[in-house]
Scaffold this active site. Sequence first.
Site, PDB file in Angstrom:
ATOM      1  N   ALA A  32      42.070  57.593  52.565  1.00  0.00           N
ATOM      2  CA  ALA A  32      42.170  56.479  53.236  1.00  0.00           C
ATOM      3  C   ALA A  32      43.475  55.899  53.474  1.00  0.00           C
ATOM      4  CB  ALA A  32      41.188  55.350  53.514  1.00  0.00           C
ATOM      5  N   HIS A  34      47.426  54.350  53.883  1.00  0.00           N
ATOM      6  CA  HIS A  34      47.825  53.323  54.880  1.00  0.00           C
ATOM      7  C   HIS A  34      49.302  53.150  54.397  1.00  0.00           C
ATOM      8  CE1 HIS A  34      47.241  50.530  51.826  1.00  0.00           C
ATOM      9  NE2 HIS A  34      45.718  50.546  51.788  1.00  0.00           N
ATOM     10  N   HIS A  37      50.043  52.650  50.806  1.00  0.00           N
ATOM     11  CA  HIS A  37      50.186  53.977  49.882  1.00  0.00           C
ATOM     12  C   HIS A  37      51.352  54.340  50.143  1.00  0.00           C
ATOM     13  CE1 HIS A  37      45.776  53.334  50.147  1.00  0.00           C
ATOM     14  NE2 HIS A  37      45.866  53.408  48.926  1.00  0.00           N
ATOM     15  N   GLN A  61      33.808  53.578  39.517  1.00  0.00           N
ATOM     16  CA  GLN A  61      34.279  52.391  39.532  1.00  0.00           C
ATOM     17  C   GLN A  61      33.558  51.336  40.909  1.00  0.00           C
ATOM     18  OE1 GLN A  61      38.324  53.995  40.650  1.00  0.00           O
ATOM     19  NE2 GLN A  61      38.359  52.086  41.975  1.00  0.00           N
ATOM     20  N   GLY A 147      50.215  49.613  42.849  1.00  0.00           N
ATOM     21  CA  GLY A 147      50.239  48.352  44.039  1.00  0.00           C
ATOM     22  C   GLY A 147      50.109  47.010  43.372  1.00  0.00           C
TER      23      GLY A 147
HETATM   24  O1  PAF Z   1      43.402  51.504  43.077  1.00  0.00           O
HETATM   25  C1  PAF Z   1      43.041  52.332  43.594  1.00  0.00           C
HETATM   26  O2  PAF Z   1      42.816  53.048  44.581  1.00  0.00           O
HETATM   27  C2  PAF Z   1      41.983  52.945  42.506  1.00  0.00           C
HETATM   28  O3  PAF Z   1      41.259  52.073  41.419  1.00  0.00           O
HETATM   29  C3  PAF Z   1      42.561  54.101  41.619  1.00  0.00           C
HETATM   30  C4  PAF Z   1      43.575  53.504  41.032  1.00  0.00           C
HETATM   31  C5  PAF Z   1      43.166  55.045  42.391  1.00  0.00           C
HETATM   32  C6  PAF Z   1      41.621  54.535  40.450  1.00  0.00           C
HETATM   33  O4  PAF Z   1      40.512  55.212  41.292  1.00  0.00           O
END
Ligand code: PAF
Length: 281
Positions: A32, A34, A37, A61, A147
Amino acid sequence: MRTVTSLEELKGALTDLRSGSDRIALVPTMGALHRGHEALIRHAVGPDTTVVVTCFVNPTQFGPGKDYERYPRAPEADARLAGSAGAGLLWLPRMADIYPPGEMTRVRVGPIAASMEGLHRPGHFDGVATVVIKLITAARPDLLVLGEKDWQQVVVLRQVLRDLLWPTTIGVVPVVREADGLALSSRNQYLASTERVEALALSHALAAAAEAVANGETDGATVELTMREIMAEAPSLTVEYATVAHPETLLRLVRINRPARAFVAARIGKTRLIDTRALTP
Ligand code: PAF
């Protein structure tokens, strides 16, 4: 930009990339994608660096009943954005490669992961650390690009890499914001229009904290209260935390007499948002 899914394809693609490039930078994401990223990818691209982007919604997670199922997935748009930002390789890992049947190993992060996100999302950082170690074990990057918005994640992953003797360095890219201050997040698309307006309370609270500290306020609790008061003005927002902490130890600061960081997290309807900002006395 080449796209791969299986570990075998990844291995082949990396061999090709390594022969033509000095360094590999990994931008791990949950997709997703944006402009936030995009900034990570653009930061990493360089004449001697090839960027590998991963998009993988990591189940370990997410807590039970959280937004794993409804987390936005947009592989075609992700490929377009990653390619146009300059990524050399897009890896869309298969679940069975990252968590093969019978797997049972987790990275268990210590106390650095216990506060803020760790307190409100038990097990979250163990899941993040586990998947990131798997991703870097497979891709062997020289640089991992993350980030600033997920500052605690940066601090946790620095600790994990140090503890597990991974030489990969971490590059941190500043938060990207909408013109009105809202930090970009894949979860912003969940917000209804009235919620979108109330979500600005997070960046307003952080701006007030930064201003107070710049103007001489040194009491951590007073700054935290200022942030809470601003967020309390948004009726459908529930504050999870508003914390002033040391940027590296993440310990709460009673006295702000050195560079510090403010962290906020709040729920608006079904959406959970976080944000952070540096505080300079
Ligand atoms: O920040 C994220 O999008 C996630 O925590 C990561 C680092 C890709 C791990 O799944």
